[in-house]
Scaffold this motif. Sequence first.
Motif, PDB file in Angstrom:
ATOM      1  N   ARG A 309       0.830  -1.209   0.000  1.00  0.00           N
ATOM      2  CA  ARG A 309       0.000   0.000   0.000  1.00  0.00           C
ATOM      3  C   ARG A 309       0.865   1.260   0.000  1.00  0.00           C
ATOM      4  NH1 ARG A 309      -2.684  -3.136   4.050  1.00  0.00           N
ATOM      5  NH2 ARG A 309      -4.569  -4.130   3.235  1.00  0.00           N
ATOM      6  N   TYR A 310       1.918   1.233   0.779  1.00  0.00           N
ATOM      7  CA  TYR A 310       2.813   2.386   0.815  1.00  0.00           C
ATOM      8  C   TYR A 310       3.561   2.540  -0.515  1.00  0.00           C
ATOM      9  CZ  TYR A 310       2.079   3.024   5.825  1.00  0.00           C
ATOM     10  OH  TYR A 310       1.525   3.283   7.056  1.00  0.00           O
ATOM     11  N   LEU A 311       3.927   1.419  -1.114  1.00  0.00           N
ATOM     12  CA  LEU A 311       4.582   1.487  -2.414  1.00  0.00           C
ATOM     13  C   LEU A 311       3.637   2.029  -3.479  1.00  0.00           C
ATOM     14  CD1 LEU A 311       6.515  -1.917  -2.380  1.00  0.00           C
ATOM     15  CD2 LEU A 311       7.494   0.362  -2.163  1.00  0.00           C
ATOM     16  N   GLU A 312       2.360   1.671  -3.394  1.00  0.00           N
ATOM     17  CA  GLU A 312       1.378   2.236  -4.324  1.00  0.00           C
ATOM     18  C   GLU A 312       1.257   3.742  -4.149  1.00  0.00           C
ATOM     19  OE1 GLU A 312      -2.092   0.025  -3.392  1.00  0.00           O
ATOM     20  OE2 GLU A 312      -1.583  -1.687  -4.686  1.00  0.00           O
ATOM     21  N   ASP A 313       1.402   4.207  -2.909  1.00  0.00           N
ATOM     22  CA  ASP A 313       1.387   5.645  -2.669  1.00  0.00           C
ATOM     23  C   ASP A 313       2.583   6.321  -3.347  1.00  0.00           C
ATOM     24  OD1 ASP A 313       0.299   8.016  -1.098  1.00  0.00           O
ATOM     25  OD2 ASP A 313       2.343   7.926  -0.300  1.00  0.00           O
ATOM     26  N   ILE A 314       3.757   5.676  -3.286  1.00  0.00           N
ATOM     27  CA  ILE A 314       4.925   6.218  -3.979  1.00  0.00           C
ATOM     28  C   ILE A 314       4.673   6.262  -5.481  1.00  0.00           C
ATOM     29  CG2 ILE A 314       7.358   5.833  -4.478  1.00  0.00           C
ATOM     30  CD1 ILE A 314       7.691   4.569  -1.782  1.00  0.00           C
ATOM     31  N   GLU A 315       4.038   5.203  -6.003  1.00  0.00           N
ATOM     32  CA  GLU A 315       3.720   5.178  -7.430  1.00  0.00           C
ATOM     33  C   GLU A 315       2.796   6.330  -7.803  1.00  0.00           C
ATOM     34  OE1 GLU A 315       1.695   2.182 -10.749  1.00  0.00           O
ATOM     35  OE2 GLU A 315       1.656   1.696  -8.614  1.00  0.00           O
ATOM     36  N   ASP A 316       1.812   6.612  -6.956  1.00  0.00           N
ATOM     37  CA  ASP A 316       0.925   7.751  -7.212  1.00  0.00           C
ATOM     38  C   ASP A 316       1.698   9.059  -7.216  1.00  0.00           C
ATOM     39  OD1 ASP A 316      -1.197   6.013  -7.351  1.00  0.00           O
ATOM     40  OD2 ASP A 316      -1.799   6.282  -5.256  1.00  0.00           O
ATOM     41  N   HIS A 317       2.633   9.212  -6.294  1.00  0.00           N
ATOM     42  CA  HIS A 317       3.440  10.427  -6.254  1.00  0.00           C
ATOM     43  C   HIS A 317       4.298  10.567  -7.508  1.00  0.00           C
ATOM     44  CE1 HIS A 317       3.202  10.697  -1.570  1.00  0.00           C
ATOM     45  NE2 HIS A 317       2.068  11.029  -2.172  1.00  0.00           N
TER      46      HIS A 317
END
Length: 421
Positions: A309-317
């Motif tokens: 989930r945190y990695l997906e947040d990085i992807e969004d950024h």
Amino acid sequence: MDMFLTHRKPHMKMRWVHCARVERPTILRLAVKYQLHPLPVEDTIQLEQQSVPIVRKYNDNFFIVIPLLRLTEEAKRKLSIYKEYRTRRASDDLKLEDLIDIPQVEQCRFAAFTAGPPHYDTVISFMTEWKVSKLHADNYDNEGQSANRSAASPGADEMGQGSPGRPLMETPLPMPVPTPGGGVVSSIQLRLPSARQDSGEEQDFFAGVVRQIQRDYSMLRSGNSSWVLWRLLDVTVDELSPILSAYRAQLRWFSSLITREEARVSKDVEKRLLRSKVELDWLQRKVRPMIKVLKHIIRDKAFDPNVTRYLEDIEDHLNTFLEEVSRIMGVCHSLRDEVNSYRDRQQQKVLYVLTLVTTLVMPTHLLTGIFGMNWQDEEGKPVVPGLGVMEESRGYYLFWGLSVGLTTLIWLTFSRVLKWI
């Protein structure tokens, strides 16, 4: 930096070995000690030549290579001055012309080995030396050299930390701390240089990660290698935001200058806008492949869903960053179009004035041609057909009267009837 911390299982240890500006012997020693696969070891030895981000999985271990980008210290200083000028207006004598070249980006390459299941106990990371991008190195004496390199001690050792023969100092933090998952962090040992506590670029880049590990009840303190890898990637993406801020500041400066000067803007401004667009395109090409790396890690089932989930947040950024870069590139193109529009408008005004003046003096040119014809009557006196004999006392006033009268008639027709003026 070596960090040894326990996870939820009593005898499970987690270590992070971070090496900066290493040489081949150090990499080989670490490869033997931690039994690293020879293929990624070879890539790490040639890390300077690894221009494309990659992610590979060898057995249950991951190997990634990504670029690290950040503003130089000089660029950060200029950006802070510009922000202070915009917010406080405290520096009335500030020469904003000196802040045009705010975006100065330096880069290095980062490689990391991450242990996967079942242990999740080791992260080994490597960094190359920071170098100013050739696209941003025009104001530097040595192109490609680090912009904010301090006077480091000569002869840095293989680890890039300290001089040869200088031992690394271990700083133990022995206080037991309960973790949110029920485990206990028995100790954290940070291996730092004993005498070289300067503002080294490599240490500063991940200083926030070290502080978070030292903080009680932090996710990294109670996590495993996948959490450390997430935080390293997160710091890498966070460092991209100041770069966008620098380009926004530069474009705001250009926008205000173009609005104020209009067609009087020098051609150097247009060249700088074109250069900024080229730099942004280079930045976009550097960052875009990192999304593939993140997608590959996110899809892998070896990672904890909470980390995913945190990695997906990085992807969004990262996606937001790329969209913002595209938008700023569009702004560069719009500003160039605005400059060209002002220049075209000025040329149209010049052509309009020249055309108007030519039309107004046309009766005078016509009468000059008519009065200059060598027509004579039977007595040999000069005449103009329809106007009679052109004696000196009569022809002079007749010529200028007709000229002024016809010019006035044309002016009144353009301004009052046709509304062209």
